[in-house]
Design a protein around this motif. Structure first.
Motif, mmCIF file in Angstrom:
data_model
loop_
_atom_site.group_PDB
_atom_site.id
_atom_site.type_symbol
_atom_site.label_atom_id
_atom_site.label_comp_id
_atom_site.label_asym_id
_atom_site.label_seq_id
_atom_site.Cartn_x
_atom_site.Cartn_y
_atom_site.Cartn_z
ATOM 1 N N GLN A 9 0.862 -1.192 0.000
ATOM 2 C CA GLN A 9 0.000 0.000 0.000
ATOM 3 C C GLN A 9 0.894 1.236 0.000
ATOM 4 O O GLN A 9 1.705 1.418 0.917
ATOM 5 C CB GLN A 9 -0.913 0.002 1.222
ATOM 6 C CG GLN A 9 -1.855 -1.185 1.280
ATOM 7 C CD GLN A 9 -2.670 -1.227 2.570
ATOM 8 O OE1 GLN A 9 -2.494 -0.394 3.455
ATOM 9 N NE2 GLN A 9 -3.568 -2.197 2.678
ATOM 10 N N ALA A 11 2.143 5.214 0.206
ATOM 11 C CA ALA A 11 1.969 6.197 1.280
ATOM 12 C C ALA A 11 0.725 7.052 1.067
ATOM 13 O O ALA A 11 0.001 7.365 2.020
ATOM 14 C CB ALA A 11 3.212 7.072 1.385
ATOM 15 N N TYR A 13 -2.031 6.244 -0.343
ATOM 16 C CA TYR A 13 -3.208 5.450 0.026
ATOM 17 C C TYR A 13 -3.355 5.395 1.544
ATOM 18 O O TYR A 13 -4.446 5.617 2.090
ATOM 19 C CB TYR A 13 -3.072 4.044 -0.550
ATOM 20 C CG TYR A 13 -4.160 3.081 -0.118
ATOM 21 C CD1 TYR A 13 -5.392 3.070 -0.759
ATOM 22 C CD2 TYR A 13 -3.945 2.180 0.928
ATOM 23 C CE1 TYR A 13 -6.393 2.190 -0.365
ATOM 24 C CE2 TYR A 13 -4.941 1.294 1.325
ATOM 25 C CZ TYR A 13 -6.161 1.308 0.677
ATOM 26 O OH TYR A 13 -7.142 0.432 1.070
ATOM 27 N N ARG A 14 -2.278 5.126 2.246
ATOM 28 C CA ARG A 14 -2.337 5.003 3.698
ATOM 29 C C ARG A 14 -2.741 6.320 4.355
ATOM 30 O O ARG A 14 -3.436 6.329 5.369
ATOM 31 C CB ARG A 14 -0.985 4.533 4.247
ATOM 32 C CG ARG A 14 -0.568 3.153 3.758
ATOM 33 C CD ARG A 14 0.579 2.595 4.604
ATOM 34 N NE ARG A 14 1.737 3.477 4.628
ATOM 35 C CZ ARG A 14 2.740 3.432 3.761
ATOM 36 N NH1 ARG A 14 2.713 2.556 2.766
ATOM 37 N NH2 ARG A 14 3.764 4.265 3.865
ATOM 38 N N ASN A 15 -2.313 7.448 3.776
ATOM 39 C CA ASN A 15 -2.643 8.754 4.343
ATOM 40 C C ASN A 15 -4.134 9.057 4.282
ATOM 41 O O ASN A 15 -4.643 9.861 5.072
ATOM 42 C CB ASN A 15 -1.867 9.859 3.620
ATOM 43 C CG ASN A 15 -0.383 9.810 3.915
ATOM 44 O OD1 ASN A 15 0.046 9.247 4.925
ATOM 45 N ND2 ASN A 15 0.417 10.397 3.032
ATOM 46 N N LEU A 17 -6.556 6.629 4.422
ATOM 47 C CA LEU A 17 -7.339 5.546 5.018
ATOM 48 C C LEU A 17 -8.141 5.988 6.239
ATOM 49 O O LEU A 17 -9.303 5.596 6.403
ATOM 50 C CB LEU A 17 -6.421 4.391 5.400
ATOM 51 C CG LEU A 17 -6.277 3.256 4.384
ATOM 52 C CD1 LEU A 17 -5.374 2.168 4.937
ATOM 53 C CD2 LEU A 17 -7.633 2.682 4.015
ATOM 54 N N SER A 18 -7.533 6.778 7.125
ATOM 55 C CA SER A 18 -8.226 7.145 8.367
ATOM 56 C C SER A 18 -9.496 7.936 8.076
ATOM 57 O O SER A 18 -10.545 7.704 8.700
ATOM 58 C CB SER A 18 -7.294 7.943 9.279
ATOM 59 O OG SER A 18 -6.857 9.135 8.637
ATOM 60 N N THR A 163 -11.101 2.656 -1.814
ATOM 61 C CA THR A 163 -10.430 1.815 -0.822
ATOM 62 C C THR A 163 -9.792 0.583 -1.445
ATOM 63 O O THR A 163 -8.950 -0.067 -0.813
ATOM 64 C CB THR A 163 -11.440 1.367 0.245
ATOM 65 O OG1 THR A 163 -12.606 0.823 -0.399
ATOM 66 C CG2 THR A 163 -11.862 2.538 1.111
ATOM 67 N N ILE A 166 -4.891 0.336 -4.070
ATOM 68 C CA ILE A 166 -3.942 0.467 -2.960
ATOM 69 C C ILE A 166 -2.568 0.968 -3.379
ATOM 70 O O ILE A 166 -1.765 1.363 -2.531
ATOM 71 C CB ILE A 166 -3.797 -0.883 -2.226
ATOM 72 C CG1 ILE A 166 -3.208 -1.947 -3.152
ATOM 73 C CG2 ILE A 166 -5.141 -1.329 -1.665
ATOM 74 C CD1 ILE A 166 -2.889 -3.268 -2.445
ATOM 75 N N ASP A 167 -2.269 0.970 -4.677
ATOM 76 C CA ASP A 167 -0.938 1.403 -5.117
ATOM 77 C C ASP A 167 -1.023 1.827 -6.575
ATOM 78 O O ASP A 167 -1.852 1.297 -7.342
ATOM 79 C CB ASP A 167 0.076 0.264 -4.949
ATOM 80 C CG ASP A 167 1.512 0.714 -5.249
ATOM 81 O OD1 ASP A 167 1.826 1.884 -4.971
ATOM 82 O OD2 ASP A 167 2.287 -0.106 -5.776
#
Length: 547
Positions: A9, A11, A13-15, A17-18, A163, A166-167
């Motif tokens: 995943q 960065a 994408y991860r940023n 997610l919340s 969602t 992811i990349d």
């Protein structure tokens, strides 16, 4: 999730997610799902969204959790916005016939283009952006042209929530690689099934599917699945595929775009308020439950110890001691009233952020919404409609590429919803009262009525204001024509200019049919000679001063 494996995943994408998890949870109220007993279980997510008090044990917290209703205003606003967006339908232009025939089943699962657009718009409003893959069924064995035509294979659309992507690798101009995470249910023996997560890696003209498993040493490794991989491109009459030089995926934005495939959920503030409202309302209801029940107080009643106190419509309290007393005790309502107002204030703020007051004028009044606020929100809605329209149009273009077409037509959504709302009689009365009391001049009153669509768009405020300044103008014109000071043609030209006749009224045709004579039947009224066409005259008995 490790670099070098397809489940990585990025960065960006991860940023995001919340924020996605929060809006998804608020939209579905996921922490309130009941178990088989019908109760809401205590979970970590429940304690996150309805915080547990320091001295609250499991039983008390569970009781409060069961008694705390959740008002799904965020999810309701999403649906209302999308319904408004689609209220005027989708305007399609220059759609090639081969694509138009496929729009009633755009995803090969029975969804129409409108239904697919609704799903896309909801996802965009919820998370800020979403994706659409324009795919083509797997080819299998090569076929001749007749077999291919009979197979019914053709392009179709797949909605991919943000969602799942992811990349990605993007060089600023072109998408070079994209990884899609999807969970599929597969058979696991004759009488069972299981869920397995696949990672599809898209590159121009091709996609490959992988699963990630652990080997004997506990290390994650990628396993390639050739049966779930293939070429994406132009389908030849033989059924073979010539690879595309691009990836047929469209990203549709609706929130604030930060970068490629990065955005902010446009209504996250409403989701935050929805949660705050849930918590404050829970506190308020807890206060009502604990504090609003009056408590009996009995002093020096000389009742035998242990004798129960019975209260009810058919019982009474007998106080034998002259110094004894019986009272009801209840708390002051100040704190309860304050929390009630806080709940109402939050609801009013959510109304302003949501779409409810766009649905009807009465809702706008209930929300204390000014027309400027409504127009501002409508402007935002139109901008959102434009971005969704661009995305759908791009999907149509990709659809056409499978047929070697350079276009697929265009789709347009309208975010202009205010003018299509029904007229509010109470608002009209309020405006009229302002004019009668002299609190607003005629030009301002007419401008308000025109803004609210009580008057047509081509209504001439300047001309109407001129007539309003001199209500005796029409009377004077009749006096002039009666005294032969002006001709009938001049008279008709003037009253048409001043708005007493419609713009399409044909003066020459009227004179040709009725002649040049006008007769005044009575003072203050006008009547024409009997003619086949007297549409330009008011009915008998109409006051000249009244227009």
């Amino acid at each position: 999730m490790a670099p070098g494996l397809p489940n990585y995943q990025c960065a960006a994408y991860r940023n995001q997610l919340s924020a996605w998890r929060l809006v998804d949870d608020v939209c579905s109220a996921s922490w309130l799902r009941r178990d088989d007993t019908g109760r809401i279980p205590i979970t970590e997510k429940a304690k996150t969204y309805l915080p547990r008090e320091a001295a609250e044990d499991d039983q008390d917290y569970s009781t409060r959790l069961q008694r705390s209703p959740f008002d799904d205003r965020f999810a309701r606003s999403l649906r209302q916005f999308v319904n408004l967006l689609l209220a005027n339908g989708i305007t399609l232009e220059t759609i090639p016939p081969v694509i138009e025939d496929q729009l009633p089943n755009i995803d090969l699962h029975g969804s129409t283009l409108r239904r697919m657009t609704q799903e896309i718009a909801l996802a965009v409003l919820r998370r800020g952006h979403t994706f659409v893959l324009v795919d083509f069924p797997a080819g299998g064995q090569p076929m001749n042209e007749a077999q291919y035509a009979a197979s019914g294979r053709r392009p179709y659309w797949v909605h991919l929530p943000a969602t799942q992507v992811i990349d990605w690798i993007h060089d600023g101009q072109n998408l070079l690689q994209l990884t899609l995470m999807e969970t599929a249910t597969i058979r696991d023996g004759e009488f069972s099934e299981k869920q397995e997560t696949f990672y599809k890696v898209f590159k121009p003209g091709r996609f490959d599917s992988f699963t990630v498993v652990k080997n004997d040493r506990g290390e994650e490794i990628a396993i390639h699945h050739p049966d779930r991989s293939g070429v994406m491109g132009w389908v030849l009459p033989s059924g073979l595929v010539e690879p595309f030089p691009f990836i047929p995926i469209v990203c549709i934005y609706g929130g604030t775009k930060i970068d490629v495939f990065q955005s902010r959920p446009p209504l996250k503030a409403l989701a935050d308020l929805n949660l705050t409202h849930y918590q404050v309302r829970s506190d308020h209801l807890r206060k009502l439950h604990l504090c609003c029940m009056p408590v009996p107080e009995l002093r020096d009643s000389m009742r035998p110890d242990g004798e129960p106190l019975k209260l009810g419509p058919t019982s009474f309290v007998h106080i034998r001691d002259p110094q004894g007393s019986f009272n009801w005790k209840e708390p002051l309502a100040t704190s309860i009233e304050q929390s009630r107002r806080e709940v109402l204030d939050l609801e009013a703020t959510m109304d302003l952020l949501g779409a409810s007051y766009l649905l009807s004028p009465s809702d706008r009044q209930a929300a204390a919404t000014t027309m400027a606020q409504v127009v501002e929100l409508e402007s935002d809605l139109q901008g959102f409609a434009d971005t969704v329209s661009e995305g759908i149009t791009e999907c149509l273009a990709l659809h056409g590429r499978y047929y070697r077409l350079h276009f697929g037509g265009s789709a347009t959504l309208s975010g202009n919803v205010i003018k299509d709302q029904g007229k509010d009689a109470n608002l009209l009365i309020a405006y009229s009262n302002l004019g009668e009391r002299g609190q607003i001049d005629a030009a301002s009153l007419l401008s308000l009525l025109k803004d609210q669509q009580f008057l047509p768009e081509d209504f001439d405020i300047a001309r109407a204001t001129l007539l309003n300044r001199d209500p005796r103008m029409l009377q004077r014109l009749f006096e002039l024509v009666q005294g032969d000071a002006i001709t009938k043609r001049e008279f008709l030209t003037l009253i048409k200019q001043f708005g007493y006749l419609p713009a399409e009224f044909d003066i020459d045709a009227s004179i040709s049919a009725t002649g040049e004579t006008i007769r005044i039947a009575a003072v203050g009224t006008l009547r024409a000679q009997p003619t086949p066409d007297d549409r330009f005259l008011p009915p008998p008995g109409t006051s000249l001063n009244g227009g």
